[in-house]
Write an enzyme that holds these catalytic residues in place. Structure first.
Site, mmCIF file in Angstrom:
data_model
loop_
_atom_site.group_PDB
_atom_site.id
_atom_site.type_symbol
_atom_site.label_atom_id
_atom_site.label_comp_id
_atom_site.label_asym_id
_atom_site.label_seq_id
_atom_site.Cartn_x
_atom_site.Cartn_y
_atom_site.Cartn_z
ATOM 1 N N VAL A 124 107.576 -68.883 8.731
ATOM 2 C CA VAL A 124 107.330 -69.065 7.299
ATOM 3 C C VAL A 124 107.818 -70.435 6.835
ATOM 4 O O VAL A 124 107.424 -70.919 5.771
ATOM 5 C CB VAL A 124 108.016 -67.958 6.469
ATOM 6 C CG1 VAL A 124 107.377 -66.621 6.762
ATOM 7 C CG2 VAL A 124 109.510 -67.914 6.727
ATOM 8 N N ASP A 281 122.772 -80.059 0.871
ATOM 9 C CA ASP A 281 121.426 -80.381 1.364
ATOM 10 C C ASP A 281 120.401 -79.775 0.406
ATOM 11 O O ASP A 281 119.532 -79.005 0.811
ATOM 12 C CB ASP A 281 121.247 -79.835 2.782
ATOM 13 C CG ASP A 281 120.098 -80.498 3.518
ATOM 14 O OD1 ASP A 281 119.645 -81.571 3.086
ATOM 15 O OD2 ASP A 281 119.644 -79.939 4.541
#
Length: 512
Positions: A124, A281
């Site tokens: 995914v 991040d």
């Protein structure tokens, strides 16, 4: 090996025609024709953004992460580049299912369909270091399974050695080398990258962030299924959300976009100043939004940490900045050691005002952070401000957060949103509540030490009898005891009051 890697970087740069970013400069433009004639064999007909993305993908994870960070800064790079680099966030070419199956079966020592009841072959999401597949645990629980790319450690180590070599050259040859501390910055970056290569560490990061936001008011963090985690495999709760970059879809489902932008600022400052532990991040591929408007955090490989001292200095700088107290900003830099002790305070204050004052009272859409960053760099160079390697991840994250805020709500007033939160946090840190909390934290230690005081005092007296102090030493000891006597009495009274308070609370709460 380092020179072979350097040669590959140069080759890929030329192969994809990235030299045009350098030769496009006015002074170097005459060189374009001879370079193109010399490199006639390459195909540069594709758009420059696509060629840049393909080049970064071919160079590996370190370069992909650089592209991910750039993709969030639409104010710093052209839109065609930002749109193409956004594909690096979760659409890096996937590695084959056969490798996925081999890694899982090696990790758990049994066939994949004995580990999971069902496992989707197609990923995914696929990023620079790992990719994610959906699956079901035995019993039917839907989960997301993250698997490290095979051989990724070797590639990253080569790139880190190359970066360290480039940093060494900069530090050795540049007049700014000592101040910029490039090797220390690379070492800090390497430390965070290495943590991404052990998914057990990432699972622990995810678990801690989830505890920090256990109320789930603003941020949802997936649960970790520890019995199915390994160094190369991480299994967590499957989360449902819309990528934060899909603003139009979020509006369709009724998400309040301006509130979402404000919540993002609060989440960032909460992680930094309350917890000293933050997601480092935060590109759009790692952040989703639930239909009810709450953020969903994903990918916990790179997390930043701050010491109490770092938090205090940062809060002091931020708060002074929001109050436009540039003298306090300058003083904080000097007292913290970020700027030399002999820095002229008045001049430093004036320089900081010249950089910061033009961006106040403006929404994000009217601020050119490229110009601001350039002027900040020039100012820091002029006054010898040293780079703080431990804050490198925070600076990178702040750029990500500001970029996300700009995409969500260009009219967001970052200063107005952040200032009340910082003022409240500083009040909690510096006020009587903070002092009381610190004393309560130390109470168990004092409870252990106080009963031992007679024995420790007796031992000290025996040592003094064996080696009696001189008259001068004795006078200094007596003076010190006189000065500190009232402090000891005050501490004793406070400890007794805290003990009474705790006892009263313990008896009162069950009854009511």
């Amino acid at each position: 090996m380092r020179f072979i890697r350097l040669f590959k970087i140069i080759f890929v740069t030329l192969r994809f025609g990235l030299d045009e970013f350098i030769l496009g400069h006015t002074r170097l433009r005459p060189l374009q024709r001879p370079v193109n004639m010399l490199l006639f064999w390459r195909n540069t007909s594709n758009p420059r953004g696509e060629r840049l993305r393909l080049a970064l993908e071919s160079l590996g994870p370190i370069f992909v992460k650089f592209g991910q960070m750039l993709s969030t800064r639409r104010d710093l790079i052209p839109l065609d580049l930002a749109d193409e680099l956004a594909k690096l966030q979760d659409r890096v070419p996937a590695f084959p299912y056969s490798d996925v199956q081999a890694i899982i079966e090696t990790s758990f020592g049994k066939p994949i369909l004995e580990v999971f009841e069902q496992f989707d072959i197609e990923p995914v999401a696929s990023a620079s270091v790992a990719q994610v597949h959906f699956a079901h645990l035995p019993g039917g629980t839907p989960v997301a399974v993250k698997i490290l790319r095979p051989g990724i450690s070797t590639v990253i180590e080569k790139d880190l050695r190359l970066l360290d070599g480039a940093a060494w050259l900069l530090q050795t040859l540049s007049s700014d080398g000592k101040r910029l501390k490039p090797r220390e910055v690379v070492a800090e970056f390497a430390r965070h990258i290495h943590s991404e290569l052990d998914l057990m560490l990432e699972a622990a990061n995810c678990s801690l962030l989830g505890r920090n936001f256990a109320d789930k008011r603003l941020l949802l963090v997936p649960e970790v299924y520890w019995d199915w985690c390994h160094e190369q495999v991480m299994v967590m709760e499957r989360m449902n959300g819309t990528p934060v970059s899909q603003v139009a879809h979020m509006r369709e489902v009724g998400v309040d976009i301006p509130k979402l932008a404000r919540d993002g600022v609060e989440i960032f400052f909460t992680q930094v100043f309350r917890d000293g532990f933050f997601h480092a991040d935060m590109h759009p591929g790692n952040v989703q939004v639930a239909d009810d408007g709450r953020y969903v955090a994903l990918d916990f490989g790179i997390m930043g940490t701050l010491s109490d001292q770092d938090k205090q200095y940062l809060a002091r700088n931020f708060l002074a900045f929001f109050r436009r107290d540039y003298r306090e900003v300058a003083r904080a830099h000097i007292e913290s050691g970020w700027a030399p002790k002999d820095t002229p305070l008045d001049e430093f204050e004036t320089a900081i005002r010249a950089v910061c004052e033009p961006i106040f009272d403006k929404p994000l859409k009217e601020i050119s952070f490229g110009k601001v960053l350039l002027r900040l760099f020039q100012t820091s160079r002029r006054f010898g401000v040293e780079i703080q390697p431990q804050l490198a991840m925070l600076q990178k994250t702040l750029l990500n957060v500001e970029g996300l805020g700009r995409d969500l709500d260009p009219n967001l007033d970052l200063w107005k949103t952040a200032r009340p939160y910082l003022e409240r946090w500083m009040s909690e840190q510096m006020g009587w509540r903070s002092a009381l909390d610190n004393l309560k934290t130390e109470l168990p230690y004092w409870g252990k030490i106080l009963p031992q005081m007679p024995r420790l005092l007796h031992q000290q007296l025996e040592r003094n009898l064996e080696h009696p102090p001189s008259n001068v030493e004795l006078q200094l000891i007596l003076q010190a005891h006189q000065r500190q006597g009232w402090w000891l009495r005050l501490i004793a009274v406070v400890l007794i009051l805290l003990a009474i308070l705790q006892l009263a609370t313990a008896f009162w709460l069950p009854a009511h």
